[in-house]
Design an enzyme around this catalytic site. Structure first.
Site, short mmCIF file in Angstrom:
data_model
loop_
_atom_site.label_atom_id
_atom_site.label_comp_id
_atom_site.label_asym_id
_atom_site.label_seq_id
_atom_site.Cartn_x
_atom_site.Cartn_y
_atom_site.Cartn_z
N ASP A 155 45.04 46.28 22.38
CA ASP A 155 46.08 45.36 21.91
C ASP A 155 47.30 46.13 21.39
O ASP A 155 48.32 45.51 21.09
CB ASP A 155 45.54 44.43 20.82
CG ASP A 155 44.86 45.18 19.69
OD1 ASP A 155 43.87 45.86 19.96
OD2 ASP A 155 45.34 45.10 18.54
N ASP A 211 53.38 49.51 18.11
CA ASP A 211 52.56 49.25 16.92
C ASP A 211 52.25 50.54 16.15
O ASP A 211 51.22 51.17 16.34
CB ASP A 211 51.27 48.51 17.27
CG ASP A 211 51.53 47.01 17.40
OD1 ASP A 211 52.70 46.62 17.46
OD2 ASP A 211 50.55 46.26 17.45
N ARG A 213 50.96 43.25 25.86
CA ARG A 213 49.96 44.30 25.64
C ARG A 213 48.89 44.23 26.72
O ARG A 213 48.71 43.17 27.35
CB ARG A 213 49.31 44.05 24.26
CG ARG A 213 50.33 44.14 23.13
CD ARG A 213 50.10 43.07 22.06
NE ARG A 213 51.28 42.96 21.19
CZ ARG A 213 51.53 43.75 20.16
NH1 ARG A 213 50.67 44.67 19.82
NH2 ARG A 213 52.62 43.61 19.45
N GLY A 265 49.66 37.87 6.69
CA GLY A 265 50.89 37.79 7.49
C GLY A 265 52.01 38.69 6.98
O GLY A 265 53.14 38.61 7.45
N GLY A 276 46.13 38.44 18.59
CA GLY A 276 47.43 37.75 18.59
C GLY A 276 48.32 38.29 17.49
O GLY A 276 47.88 39.07 16.64
N GLY A 316 49.47 38.42 14.31
CA GLY A 316 49.01 37.87 13.03
C GLY A 316 50.08 37.95 11.96
O GLY A 316 49.99 37.30 10.92
N ARG A 317 51.05 38.80 12.19
CA ARG A 317 52.11 38.94 11.19
C ARG A 317 53.44 39.31 11.83
O ARG A 317 54.32 39.87 11.19
CB ARG A 317 51.73 39.98 10.16
CG ARG A 317 51.35 41.31 10.78
CD ARG A 317 51.17 42.29 9.71
NE ARG A 317 50.61 43.52 10.22
CZ ARG A 317 50.56 44.62 9.51
NH1 ARG A 317 51.04 44.64 8.30
NH2 ARG A 317 50.03 45.70 10.01
P1 AMP Z 1 47.09 46.36 14.02
O1 AMP Z 1 45.91 47.23 13.74
O2 AMP Z 1 48.18 46.44 12.97
O3 AMP Z 1 47.62 46.54 15.39
O4 AMP Z 1 46.57 44.86 13.89
C1 AMP Z 1 45.48 44.31 14.60
C2 AMP Z 1 45.51 42.81 14.50
O5 AMP Z 1 45.42 42.40 13.14
C3 AMP Z 1 46.78 42.18 15.04
O6 AMP Z 1 46.40 40.98 15.65
C4 AMP Z 1 47.60 41.96 13.80
O7 AMP Z 1 48.53 40.93 13.98
C5 AMP Z 1 46.54 41.59 12.79
N1 AMP Z 1 46.95 41.89 11.41
C6 AMP Z 1 47.08 43.11 10.82
N2 AMP Z 1 47.47 43.01 9.55
C7 AMP Z 1 47.63 41.68 9.28
C8 AMP Z 1 48.02 40.92 8.15
N3 AMP Z 1 48.35 41.51 7.00
N4 AMP Z 1 48.06 39.58 8.28
C9 AMP Z 1 47.73 38.99 9.41
N5 AMP Z 1 47.34 39.63 10.53
C10 AMP Z 1 47.29 40.97 10.47
MG MG Z 2 48.67 45.87 16.77
#
Ligand code: AMP
Ligand code: MG
Length: 479
Positions: free
Chosen positions: A246, A256, A177, A120, A89, A91-92
């Site tokens: 995702d 992303d 996604r 976040g 989901g 997350g940020r």
């Molecule tokens: P990503 O590899 O950036 O595509 O992130 C994978 C998952 O981790 C996604 O669900 C992001 O929203 C979550 N995520 C990455 N970095 C953070 C963060 N600093 N705080 C909260 N969620 C994160």
């Molecule tokens: Mg991502």
């Protein structure tokens, strides 16, 4: 339109409750504007002067809600490095509303229900990378999410060291996604799965809305878009780095931006992501992973479409990919007058020669765009001359069958082969200057990103090969 005249809508909130969670952004402390994208503002219908107002800064910081805003985070799952994670989901990233069919999202605006142990936030470094690179991919004519603005702050964020937080206001015609479908399939929530498919069709494939077997056609269309996107990444030399499901867009957009890279020297085995030890997401493996990810999507859609039909739709992927890739490479080589077999062989030999000599990928094609039989500038790009000579012999032969004149070919190739791509060492330069409060390099790279085919004579040094000390480096995922 002034900011206070904007009325946002929230079509995603019409989906079942399980698809999202409402959440308010948590603004950063002491923010400042680093860059605003006037082209995206025009797409949205926002007056350019508004971008430089205090209200706009508050808006990007999540401190000022525009009329109609009803912020939420989207729920999804995904395969990360081949392993299924049932709930990820946003997350940020917080969605703040839709304007002119573009969905606005604040990346780095605080925690959501899907943050897990994350804070976040997004650090300045990775936000600059996403902001510039999404514009660069768009500037190269490849579909991508984009960004309206980038703000920095004095807000402390801890990664391996203390850094500062930033927010990118991202915009996209779709944020769905492959993993969004996987979430509902895994939970066996088939009603929601159908609702999501209907929504994605309306959003990205509206011509399929009334088709019989619409979910099958939807999957076929996604496979087609994915094949095209993979061909475009390969042709331009882009390594995404984290092709988890995702991070795969149902609309075929580049999505992303993390530890991505443009190739420095050509190398099929190049891996930009430091954590990717086995090269699952290496440059050369991207088209295969595109298919692997489509298989995951196929699996997710099989409760609502006959499995055999999905499988035969996926069978078309490889041919589509090769077709697009060959077309793009023919264009890069300035070949007209279709000679399918010959051109395929010429491209194969080109790739073999490139793998052997490993010239700077972008510079090779840009130099070739001025080739008139005089070989010295091309020969300089590789250590040995023989493989380049051998390939150029064939290229010369093939050019005899071209219809266009030399000038026409040069002109077309200079519009196809960029002079600049935003290599990681260039982005790093922008980051280091920005960390000292100087945003002029961000600004310069942004202009290049928007028109990478122009000469930009003041930035000649960025058009050369990557300095040896910065070549083919890997990046960490921590962002
Ligand atoms: P990503 O590899 O950036 O595509 O992130 C994978 C998952 O981790 C996604 O669900 C992001 O929203 C979550 N995520 C990455 N970095 C953070 C963060 N600093 N705080 C909260 N969620 C994160
Ligand atoms: Mg991502």
């Amino acid at each position: 339109m002034k900011l206070n005249e904007i009325k946002l809508t929230n079509p995603y909130l019409e989906l079942p409750r399980e698809c999202y969670t409402r959440v308010e952004p948590t603004p950063l402390e002491n923010v400042f504007l680093i860059h605003a994208n006037e082209a995206v503002a025009s797409l949205l219908g926002i007056d350019i002067e508004e971008l430089y107002s205090d209200a706009f800064l508050d808006f990007v910081n999540g401190a000022l809600a525009l009329e109609g805003s009803d912020p939420f985070a989207m729920c999804y799952a995904g395969h990360q490095f081949g392993h299924f994670v049932p709930r990820l989901g946003d997350g940020r990233a917080i969605n703040i509303g839709t304007l002119n069919h573009l969905h606005l999202q604040l990346k780095g605006a605080g925690q959501t229900r899907y943050s897990r142990s994350g804070d976040g936030r997004a650090v300045l470094r990775s936000s600059i990378r996403e902001y510039l690179m999404s514009e660069a991919i768009h500037g190269l004519g490849i579909e991508s999410t984009r960004a309206l603005a980038l703000i920095g702050s004095e807000h402390k964020v801890y990664r391996e060291v203390w850094e500062t937080g930033a927010i990118v206001l991202r915009v996209s015609p779709s944020w769905i996604r492959f993993g969004t479908f996987e979430y509902f399939a895994h939970k066996k929530r088939y009603k929601e799965l159908e609702a999501l498919a209907d929504y994605a069709i309306a959003e990205s494939y509206p011509h399929l809305a009334d088709a019989p077997d619409k979910y099958l056609h939807f999957f076929t269309a996604v496979a087609g878009k994915t094949a095209r996107l993979m061909a475009e990444w390969q042709a331009v030399g882009f390594n995404h780095g984290v092709m988890n499901t995702d991070n795969m867009s149902i609309a075929g957009l580049t999505l992303d931006y993390g530890p991505f890279a443009f190739l420095d020297d050509y190398d099929l085995q190049y891996i930009c992501n430091h954590t990717d030890q086995h090269g699952r997401y290496s440059f050369g493996n991207q088209p295969n992973i595109g298919k692997w990810n489509l298989q995951a999507l196929m699996h997710a859609l099989s409760p609502i479409v006959q499995r055999e039909k999905l499988e035969s739709a996926l069978e078309g992927y490889a041919d589509l990919y090769h077709h697009h890739y060959l077309e793009l490479m023919r264009k890069k080589l300035g070949l007209d007058a279709l000679k399918e077999e010959k051109d395929l062989e010429l491209v194969r030999q080109l790739l073999r020669m490139m793998q052997e000599l490993q010239p700077d990928y972008t510079l090779f094609f840009r130099t070739l765009s001025r080739y008139d039989g005089e070989r010295s500038s091309l020969l300089k790009l590789g250590l040995y001359h023989q493989p380049m000579h051998a390939w150029l012999e064939r290229y010369d032969e093939r050019l005899k069958e071209n219809r266009s004149t030399l000038q026409e070919r040069h002109r077309a190739m200079l519009r196809t082969n960029p002079k600049f791509v935003l290599k990681n060492y260039m982005l790093q330069e922008a980051i280091e200057a920005a960390q000292k409060g100087d945003f002029s390099v961000v600004d310069a790279l942004f202009r290049i990103a928007q028109d990478p085919y122009a000469e930009h004579p003041q930035h000649e040094r960025w058009a050369g090969p990557t300095p040896d000390a910065f070549k083919n480096q890997k990046l960490s995922c921590s962002s």
